[in-house]
Write an enzyme that holds these catalytic residues in place. Structure first.
Site, PDB file in Angstrom:
ATOM      1  N   SER A  24       0.988  -1.076  -0.241  1.00 44.47           N
ATOM      2  CA  SER A  24      -0.120  -0.303  -0.184  1.00 44.47           C
ATOM      3  C   SER A  24       0.807   1.358  -0.323  1.00 44.47           C
ATOM      4  O   SER A  24       1.056   1.625  -0.966  1.00 44.47           O
ATOM      5  CB  SER A  24      -1.280  -0.341   0.687  1.00 44.47           C
ATOM      6  OG  SER A  24      -1.924   1.129   0.968  1.00 44.47           O
TER       7      SER A  24
ATOM      8  N   ASP B 122      10.187   5.594 -10.722  1.00 43.60           N
ATOM      9  CA  ASP B 122       8.918   5.833 -11.649  1.00 43.60           C
ATOM     10  C   ASP B 122       9.934   7.251 -11.939  1.00 43.60           C
ATOM     11  O   ASP B 122      10.337   7.171 -13.125  1.00 43.60           O
ATOM     12  CB  ASP B 122       8.067   6.481 -11.813  1.00 43.60           C
ATOM     13  CG  ASP B 122       7.183   4.789 -12.209  1.00 43.60           C
ATOM     14  OD1 ASP B 122       7.403   3.585 -12.097  1.00 43.60           O
ATOM     15  OD2 ASP B 122       6.068   5.088 -12.647  1.00 43.60           O
TER      16      ASP B 122
ATOM     17  N   LYS C 273      -0.836  -4.517  -2.874  1.00 47.79           N
ATOM     18  CA  LYS C 273      -1.833  -4.006  -2.396  1.00 47.79           C
ATOM     19  C   LYS C 273      -1.880  -2.599  -3.748  1.00 47.79           C
ATOM     20  O   LYS C 273      -2.078  -1.066  -3.178  1.00 47.79           O
ATOM     21  CB  LYS C 273      -1.984  -4.278  -1.196  1.00 47.79           C
ATOM     22  CG  LYS C 273      -3.327  -3.457  -0.868  1.00 47.79           C
ATOM     23  CD  LYS C 273      -3.394  -3.370   0.962  1.00 47.79           C
ATOM     24  CE  LYS C 273      -5.428  -2.830   0.796  1.00 47.79           C
ATOM     25  NZ  LYS C 273      -4.815  -0.775   0.584  1.00 47.79           N
TER      26      LYS C 273
END
Length: 451
Positions: free
Chosen positions: A289, A300, A314
Site C-alpha cells: 500500500s 518511476d 495492494k
C-alpha cells in the site's frame, strides 16, 4: 413484519449517497433483492431451531456482502472504529501484526518491527489458519483483528502454515501495548544514513523530516537508504508527503474510481531543499500500500534504486465512511497508479535489483560476537593512542563524568550498525551501491523545477 423490514432496508440503502441506478429495471431488481432478503430474515426468525438475534444476523449479512467484494472492505462496529483511530494515531494492544485476506486465507502482511509477532518469527506471507483453535476460513478481517487483540499480558495462540513446512505450527504469543514508532534512523558511516519507516501514521512526515535533520547535522548526507521492508502501509496522505520530500515535481500517485470524486492526482512540490543525494529503497513482500506508493514514485522518477524482492501488491484505496451510532464502513473506492500509469494491484513493485534476504544462521550471541570482531580498537571513540607512533602528541586530559554516557552510546551505536550489516545482506548491498555512486560521482536525481 416482512414489509416493515423491507421498508427499513429501502430507507437505509437509499438514504446513503451515492446510489446510482442507470435505469428503472435496475431499480426494480434492487427492490426485488431487498424484498428477498427481508423474506429470508422473516423465515429465519419464525422457523430457525433457536431464537435468533436479528441484529447479529443482519451484521453477518453485511459482513458477507462486503466480503464478496474484496479482502479489504469491511464493516466496523463502534469498537472497531475506535480501534482504527487509535492505531493510526499511535498505539494499540495486541501482538503487532498487519493481516489481510489473500486467496481466501487470512495472511500476515507484515509483523511490526520489535513487537511480539516479530520476535516470535512471524513472516510476511504466513497463513494464519487458526486463532485459539478456531478456524479462520470463515472469519471476516475485522473478526480476526478483534481476536488477535486483547488486554496486555493475555496470550493468544495462532496456528501458522508456511510454504516450506510440511505441517502447521502453533505460536503462543503474549499481547503487549504496541507503540507505533513510525520512523527510526541511524548513521551507517559518515555521510551515509539509514531511515526506516515501519508504517504511515499521522506523525510520519514530521518524524522523517526530523530524522533527516539529525542524520545530516554533523555532515551533509552523501547517500540515504530508505527501508520500507515489512511496511504494510497506513495513511495515504502521509505516504504522498514522504515521497514529496524527495521529489520536487511530477506525479507521485494517481487514483481512479467509478466517480469523479475518486479521480485524483497527487503531485510533488518544490520546498526549497535539495534532497538529491543518491538513494536506495529496500522493499520486500511485506511492503504494501503506502510503501508501494513511495517506492513506485521514486522508481518511476528515477530518483532511487529499488532493491529487494517484489512487494505485496495492494494497489487499492480504502475510504472510511461513518455510520450511525459510531460504526463505520471501510470500503474500497479506488485503485492507485504509479506516475507511469501502472497499477500494481496483485502484481507489486518489481525492484531494479532483485536481492533476496539471506537468513542469518547464527544465534544472536554468535552474531554479536561476529559483529564485535569487526570493530577494532581504533574505531572506538576516545581510544588511547599508541605513543610509539605519535610525535608531539598532546597529553590526554581526563574526561568529564558527563561525557562517559555519550561515549558509551557511541560505542553501542557502532555495535548496532556492525551487527545489522553482518546480519542483513540487503542492507550491506545497498550501502555498497551508495558508496559506488558517491565515488563515481553519479546518482539518480529527482526531477527538479530548475533543470
Amino acid at each position: 413484519m416482512t414489509r416493515s423490514i423491507l421498508s427499513l432496508f429501502i430507507l437505509f440503502f437509499f438514504s446513503i449517497p451515492p446510489v446510482h441506478a442507470d435505469n428503472s429495471k435496475q431499480e426494480r431488481d434492487l427492490y426485488q433483492d431487498l424484498e428477498t432478503f427481508a423474506n429470508v430474515l422473516t423465515l429465519i426468525q419464525q422457523y430457525y431451531v433457536d431464537e435468533v438475534d436479528s441484529s447479529k444476523v443482519i451484521t453477518g449479512a453485511i459482513n458477507g456482502m462486503l466480503g464478496s467484494l474484496d479482502p479489504h472492505s469491511a464493516y466496523m462496529t463502534a469498537e472497531d472504529f475506535k480501534a482504527l483511530e487509535e492505531e493510526t494515531s499511535g498505539s494499540f494492544t495486541g501482538i503487532g501484526i498487519e493481516i489481510s485476506i489473500r486467496d481466501g486465507v487470512l495472511t500476515a502482511v507484515a509483523p511490526i518491527e520489535g513487537t511480539p509477532a516479530d520476535r516470535q518469527g512471524i513472516r510476511p506471507g504466513d497463513q494464519i489458519v487458526r486463532i485459539n483453535g478456531e478456524l479462520t476460513k470463515t472469519m471476516t478481517l475485522m473478526e480476526a483483528v478483534k481476536k488477535l487483540r486483547g488486554e496486555v499480558g493475555t496470550k493468544v495462540t495462532i496456528t501458522i502454515h508456511r510454504s516450506e513446512w510440511k505441517e502447521p505450527r502453533d505460536y503462543t504469543i503474549t499481547r503487549e501495548a504496541i507503540p507505533l514508532v513510525s520512523v527510526n534512523s541511524m548513521t551507517l558511516e559518515p555521510g551515509f544514513g539509514y531511515l526506516r519507516i515501519s508504517n504511515f501514521q499521522s506523525s510520519t512526515t514530521k518524524d522523517v523530516l526530523d530524522a533527516l535533520g539529525v542524520l545530516g547535522k554533523k555532515r551533509p548526507l552523501q547517500g540515504l537508504i530508505l527501508d520500507l521492508r515489512n511496511n504494510p502501509g497506513g495513511l495515504l496522505d502521509q505516504a504522498v508527503k514522504v515521497a514529496d520530500i524527495f521529489l520536487d515535481k511530477g506525479v507521485i500517485v494517481s487514483t481512479k474510481g467509478r466517480y469523479r470524486e475518486e479521480q485524483m492526482i497527487f503531485e510533488a512540490h518544490p520546498d526549497g531543499t535539495r534532497n538529491d543525494y543518491p538513494m536506495v529503497v529496500l522493499v520486500n513482500n511485506g511492503s504494501a500500500s503506502g510503501s508501494e506508493i513511495v517506492a513506485g514514485a521514486l522508481q518511476d522518477h528515477k530518483r532511487a534504486i529499488i532493491l529487494g524482492t517484489i512487494t505485496f501488491g495492494k494497489g487499492s484505496v480504502q475510504t472510511v465512511l461513518p455510520l450511525p451510532e459510531g460504526a463505520g464502513l471501510r470500503l474500497t473506492t479506488a485503485k492507485y497508479y504509479t506516475p507511469n500509469g501502472i497499477s500494481i494491484q496483485a502484481t507489486g513493485i518489481k525492484p531494479d535489483m532483485v536481492v533476496p534476504l539471506n537468513p542469518v544462521l547464527q544465534v544472536k550471541d554468535d552474531a554479536l560476537k561476529s559483529a564485535t570482531r569487526n570493530i577494532r580498537e581504533k574505531d572506538l571513540p576516545n581510544h588511547l593512542e599508541n605513543e610509539a607512533t605519535q610525535s608531539g602528541a598532546k597529553p590526554s586530559h581526563s574526561k568529564e563524568p558527563g561525557n562517559q554516557e555519550a561515549t558509551f552510546e557511541q560505542v553501542d551505536e557502532i555495535h548496532q550498525v556492525s551487527q545489522r550489516l553482518e546480519q542483513d545482506n540487503q542492507l550491506r548491498t545497498a550501502l555498497i551501491i551508495l558508496r559506488s555512486l558517491h565515488l563515481a560521482g553519479g546518482q539518480r536525481k529527482s526531477p527538479r523545477s530548475d533543470e
